[in-house]
Structure formats: structure tokens, C-alpha cells
Design a protein around this motif. Structure first.
Motif, short mmCIF file in Angstrom:
data_model
loop_
_atom_site.label_atom_id
_atom_site.label_comp_id
_atom_site.label_asym_id
_atom_site.label_seq_id
_atom_site.Cartn_x
_atom_site.Cartn_y
_atom_site.Cartn_z
N GLY A 74 49.48 40.01 16.56
CA GLY A 74 48.82 39.58 17.79
C GLY A 74 47.88 40.60 18.42
N HIS A 75 47.89 41.84 17.89
CA HIS A 75 46.98 42.85 18.45
C HIS A 75 46.75 43.96 17.43
CE1 HIS A 75 44.83 45.19 21.39
NE2 HIS A 75 45.60 46.23 21.16
N ILE A 76 45.51 44.08 16.99
CA ILE A 76 45.21 45.03 15.91
C ILE A 76 43.74 45.45 16.04
CG2 ILE A 76 44.56 43.21 14.29
CD1 ILE A 76 46.00 44.66 12.10
N HIS A 77 43.44 46.65 15.54
CA HIS A 77 42.06 47.10 15.43
C HIS A 77 41.91 47.48 13.95
CE1 HIS A 77 42.29 47.17 19.75
NE2 HIS A 77 43.32 47.99 19.68
N LEU A 78 41.58 46.51 13.14
CA LEU A 78 41.73 46.65 11.68
C LEU A 78 41.06 47.89 11.09
CD1 LEU A 78 43.19 44.95 9.44
CD2 LEU A 78 40.92 44.15 8.80
N THR A 222 42.31 41.05 26.26
CA THR A 222 42.00 42.41 26.69
C THR A 222 43.26 43.27 26.64
OG1 THR A 222 40.79 43.68 28.36
CG2 THR A 222 42.45 42.15 29.19
N HIS A 223 43.06 44.61 26.72
CA HIS A 223 44.18 45.53 26.91
C HIS A 223 44.46 45.58 28.40
CE1 HIS A 223 42.17 47.43 23.31
NE2 HIS A 223 43.42 47.52 22.90
N ILE A 224 45.72 45.55 28.80
CA ILE A 224 45.98 45.65 30.25
C ILE A 224 47.35 46.28 30.53
CG2 ILE A 224 47.08 43.39 30.65
CD1 ILE A 224 44.26 44.77 32.83
N ALA A 259 47.20 42.37 25.78
CA ALA A 259 47.92 43.36 24.97
C ALA A 259 48.56 44.40 25.88
CB ALA A 259 46.96 44.02 24.00
N HIS A 260 49.77 44.76 25.55
CA HIS A 260 50.56 45.85 26.17
C HIS A 260 51.40 45.40 27.36
CE1 HIS A 260 48.86 48.48 23.27
NE2 HIS A 260 47.62 48.29 23.71
N CYS A 261 50.83 45.25 28.55
CA CYS A 261 51.62 44.85 29.73
C CYS A 261 52.89 45.68 29.89
CB CYS A 261 51.96 43.36 29.68
SG CYS A 261 50.52 42.32 29.91
N THR A 310 50.82 45.26 16.12
CA THR A 310 51.01 46.64 15.71
C THR A 310 50.09 47.58 16.48
OG1 THR A 310 49.35 46.38 13.98
CG2 THR A 310 51.67 46.06 13.36
N ASP A 311 48.97 47.03 17.05
CA ASP A 311 47.88 47.86 17.54
C ASP A 311 47.22 48.51 16.30
OD1 ASP A 311 46.17 48.88 19.44
OD2 ASP A 311 47.71 49.86 20.62
N GLY A 312 46.29 49.42 16.49
CA GLY A 312 45.60 50.01 15.34
C GLY A 312 46.50 50.97 14.57
ZN LIG Z 1 44.79 48.17 21.20
#
Ligand SMILES: [Zn+2]
Length: 447
Positions: A74-78, A222-224, A259-261, A310-312
Motif C-alpha cells: 500500500g505504500h512504496i517508492h519503487l 499523501t504522507h501524513i 501513509a503513516h498516520c 513497506t515504504d521505500g
Molecule cells: Zn513514503
């Protein structure tokens, strides 16, 4: 060889010891079969029953294996695989400002392509079949993912304008529209509007970008609230907490993926539930950067939709959803000092159905009649999978991702027993060496 009176045709019939369907009833089928046609699941059930009913064009024998829906990230920077292990053991802002951003703004098409290819190989190997990306020059990630056969939602990242990539807002909106148009006919690729964060994109631009997402009928992410430091920055800049900025910008809805919260008040949890947003939990990245932990059990209790990412690979340092599933369960327990918190089924839901919602692609993340045949197999002959009482428990707590022996997207087998069918991993190793030299040289030139 099918010697029965099978009347129905299908492309493929898969046989397995067990199927964790993640359907609406969370059905688990033993001695199971899955029939696939035209990239979709036609039927799931007892293998014997399906074998007598269908005359498939081919069989895939996954005896001794467990089938699951392909995991959804659900959240990645490939392309950030390029920075895997490049700058470790420091907090978020120092990591971003001193190490990542100076090199990132110099990335070339060739480097982005290599980073995306490494990322796709890793996703295939660890049983991930779809992801929600956020980065720059997203057409590159889209082309690489499509060539590898993976599903991707592309998020062209942006900051307030003028920025290193866009002189004006209009230039950015045009780029997003072009990206969306470019892949509109591609069944594997979609687009999402992706402002970086509330402290790097002005509120009126958040609103304008959300309107663009509505016009294009695509997801907005967005990241928040990633850390208390971010909250302080927002309070100083706008006199508001990060979630309050989003609320007042009018961007919280079912179309929204956050993402995050990590840093949330109880009132903000209630607001996230009320507005129907999806929150993406990133337990490895949040722990590594010491950002804190999203209050996952509180979010679940409050009725918030929760996904997993996973995020990046630069802040994780992998893209392995099995590792993040394990961490989500463990961190959720210690956070509230409650061993029953964030149980295995909730974690698997986050990594499948929850993340599918985060992508705005709710038919993913399940093995269910009529849904895409995005399926993975785990080898139950791995010693760490023996014995097995509860397949969901094993998927979350026992599996490492190394048990994945088959990855399929839309009925296409992309990875099978070490064989990558859609990319050349040997060539990739040389490319990775080249990328490492480039990153080190570019960082040196920035000093
Ligand atoms: Zn991120």
C-alpha cells in the motif's frame, strides 16, 4: 489427463494443499483447487470437485503448497531500492535532507529504470503482486512494472511549486493527466495524485490536486503525520496539526490514502473513520527511522480502514511484505502491552484487502470467483512452516517470504521455483553495481 465427464473449460486448474482465500467470509479450503480463465478466478473449491467439473487447458500442481492472494503493497517508492543500505541509523529529517534528497534530485532515467527493475524482482520473489507507488518520472516505473507483469498504481510525487521537477502547478497537473492517459488502456497500470506531504505542499495545492483526482476519478495519496517532528513543523507553519490541514483542505474521503498516520489524537482517529480514508501502516520504516508507530489497534477499533506498506527500500531496507506483516503484529502488541492486539487475521487483511482499498482497486487481495487471478504459493516443505495448525498464523508470524515459490498476476505465472519469467535477474546484478557507483559518485559531487 482428464478422464471424467468434465463439461466446462478453463485456462488453468491449480491444485494445492490449502487455499487462504481472503474472501468475504475468510474461507480456507483444504485439498483445494482454483480454476482460472482470462486472468480471472473462475472457481475456488475442493480440487476433486473442480477436477471433475472442468477440462482445463493446463494444470499447475502445487501439492505441498499453500495458496494465498498476492500481497498488495500500500505504500512504496519503487526506484528507491537504489538507496538500500546507503544511509542507515539516523532520524527521518536528517536522513531525507542530508542524504536522500541531494542525490535523488539528480536521478537519471537509466538509474530510475534500474531501481524499478530491482524493486519488481524483489516484489515477485516475495509474493507481492500489486503496489501503490510514489516517486518521480513515474512513467518509468509504469513501463517497468508492466513489462514485469506486475500491477502498479503510479503516483507522480510533487512539492509546492516551483519545485525541482515542476515550474508551475499546471505543469504538474498536465504531467499527471498525461501519465493517466498513457496507461489508460493498460489493465495492469493505474494512476494516483500524490502530493508529498502537508508540510511540503501548500494547503491550496492539496485542494487543487484533490480536485484533479476527482476529475480523473483516481486515488489521492499523501504522507501524513509521520512523526511528532512533522506535527511541530505544521503547527509552526499553519497553526494546525497535519490531519487538521487535510481536513480543512477538504481532501479526506474514500478516495484518500494516507501513509503513516503515526502521530494521531483520538479525535483524528474518529475523523479518519468518519471520512472513510484508508491509512497505510509502515511498521518497518517507522521503526527504522524512529518515527513512532501508528496506533493500529485503536484505528481498527475506531473503524478505520487500515492497509500495509513497506515504504521505500531505503528506509526498510526491503520490500518484503511478509516481514512487514510480522512486524505489524509484533509492534501492535508491544505498543499497547496487549498480546491479543493486532491479531494475525487483521494483519493479513491489511496486507491484502486493506491495501487493495488503498490502491483504489478493491477486487484485488482475495482469491474469489470473478476477481483477478493474482495468486502466490508458499512451500509448506520449508521447515519453518512445519507443522501447520493455522495457515493465517503461519502467513503472518512464521513465513519469511522465502517460502514463496510461485507468483502469478492475472493468471500469468511470473515467478516459479527461482525462475523469473519476466525479467533477467543476472543482468540486473550488473546494473545494480553500476547504479551503486553512480550514487556514490553523485553524492561525492554534492559535497
Ligand atoms: Zn513514503
Amino acid at each position: 489427463m482428464n478422464c471424467t465427464n468434465a463439461s466446462e473449460t478453463c485456462d488453468l486448474l491449480i491444485r494445492a494443499d490449502v487455499v487462504v482465500t481472503q474472501d468475504d467470509s475468510r474461507t480456507i479450503v483444504n485439498e483445494a483447487g482454483v480454476a482460472v480463465s482470462d486472468g480471472l478466478v473462475v472457481e475456488v473449491g475442493s480440487y476433486d470437485e473442480l477436477n471433475s467439473r472442468f477440462a482445463p487447458e493446463s494444470h499447475l500442481d502445487m501439492s505441498g503448497k499453500m495458496l494465498m492472494p498476492g500481497l498488495v503493497n500500500g505504500h512504496i517508492h519503487l526506484p528507491m531500492t537504489l538507496f538500500r543500505g546507503y544511509a542507515d541509523d539516523m532520524p527521518l529529517m536528517q536522513w531525507l535532507e542530508d542524504h536522500i534528497w541531494p542525490v535523488e534530485f539528480k536521478l537519471t532515467d537509466e538509474m530510475l529504470k534500474i531501481g524499478a527493475r530491482i524493486g519488481c524482482a524483489e516484489l515477485l520473489r516475495s509474493g507481492c503482486t500489486a503496489f501503490l507507488n510514489g516517486y518521480f518520472y513515474e512513467y518509468i516505473t509504469g513501463e517497468v512494472a508492466s513489462a514485469c507483469g506486475l500491477r502498479a498504481v503510479l503516483g507522480e510525487g510533487f512539492f509546492s511549486f516551483p519545485s525541482p521537477h515542476f515550474p508551475t502547478a499546471q505543469h504538474c497537473w498536465d504531467t499527471i493527466k498525461e501519465l493517466n492517459d498513457r496507461f489508460i488502456e493498460n489493465p495492469l497500470i493505474r494512476t494516483a495524485v500524490t502530493p508529498h506531504a502537508a508540510f511540503t505542499v501548500r494547503p491550496e495545492l492539496l485542494t487543487e490536486s484533490y480536485e484533479l483526482a476527482c476529475d480523473l476519478n483516481i486515488q489521492w495519496q499523501t504522507h501524513i503525520a509521520e512523526s511528532p517532528v512533522e506535527t511541530d513543523i505544521c503547527l509552526k507553519k499553519y497553526g494546525k496539526r497535519p490531519i487538521e490541514i487535510l481536513r480543512d483542505a477538504g481532501v479526506l474521503s474514500e478516495r484518500t490514502t494516507l501513509a503513516h498516520c503515526v502521530d494521531l489524537t483520538d479525535d483524528e482517529v474518529a475523523l479518519l473513520a468518519e471520512t472513510g480514508v484508508t491509512v497505510v501502516h509502515n511498521p518497518a520504516s517507522n521503526q527504522k527511522l524512529c518515527s513512532g508507530l501508528a496506533p493500529v489497534q485503536k484505528l481498527l477499533d475506531g473503524g478505520v480502514h487500515v492497509a500495509l506498506g513497506t515504504d521505500g527500500a531505503s528506509s526498510n531496507n526491503g520490500l518484503n511484505m511478509f516481514r512487514d506483516m510480522g512486524l505489524a503484529g509484533l509492534a501492535g502488541k508491544i505498543q499497547g502491552m496487549d498480546a491479543s492486539a493486532v491479531p494475525a487475521q487483521a494483519v493479513l487483511d491489511m496486507a491484502t484487502r486493506g491495501s487493495a482499498r488503498a490502491l483504489g482497486w478493491p477486487e484485488l487481495g482475495r482469491i474469489q470467483k470473478g476477481c483477478p487471478a493474482d495468486i502466490i504459493a508458499l512451500d509448506l516443505a520449508s521447515p519453518n512452516m512445519m507443522p501447520m495448525y493455522n495457515p493465517v498464523s503461519h502467513a503472518v508470524y512464521a513465513a519469511t517470504g522465502g517460502e514463496v515459490c510461485m507468483t502469478m498476476v492475472a493468471g500469468e505465472i511470473l515467478y516459479l521455483y527461482g525462475d523469473f519469467r519476466s525479467l533477467d535477474v543476472r543482468a540486473l546484478r550488473d546494473e545494480a553495481f553500476r547504479a551503486k557507483s553512480w550514487v556514490l559518485k553523485t553524492a561525492e559531487n554534492q559535497k
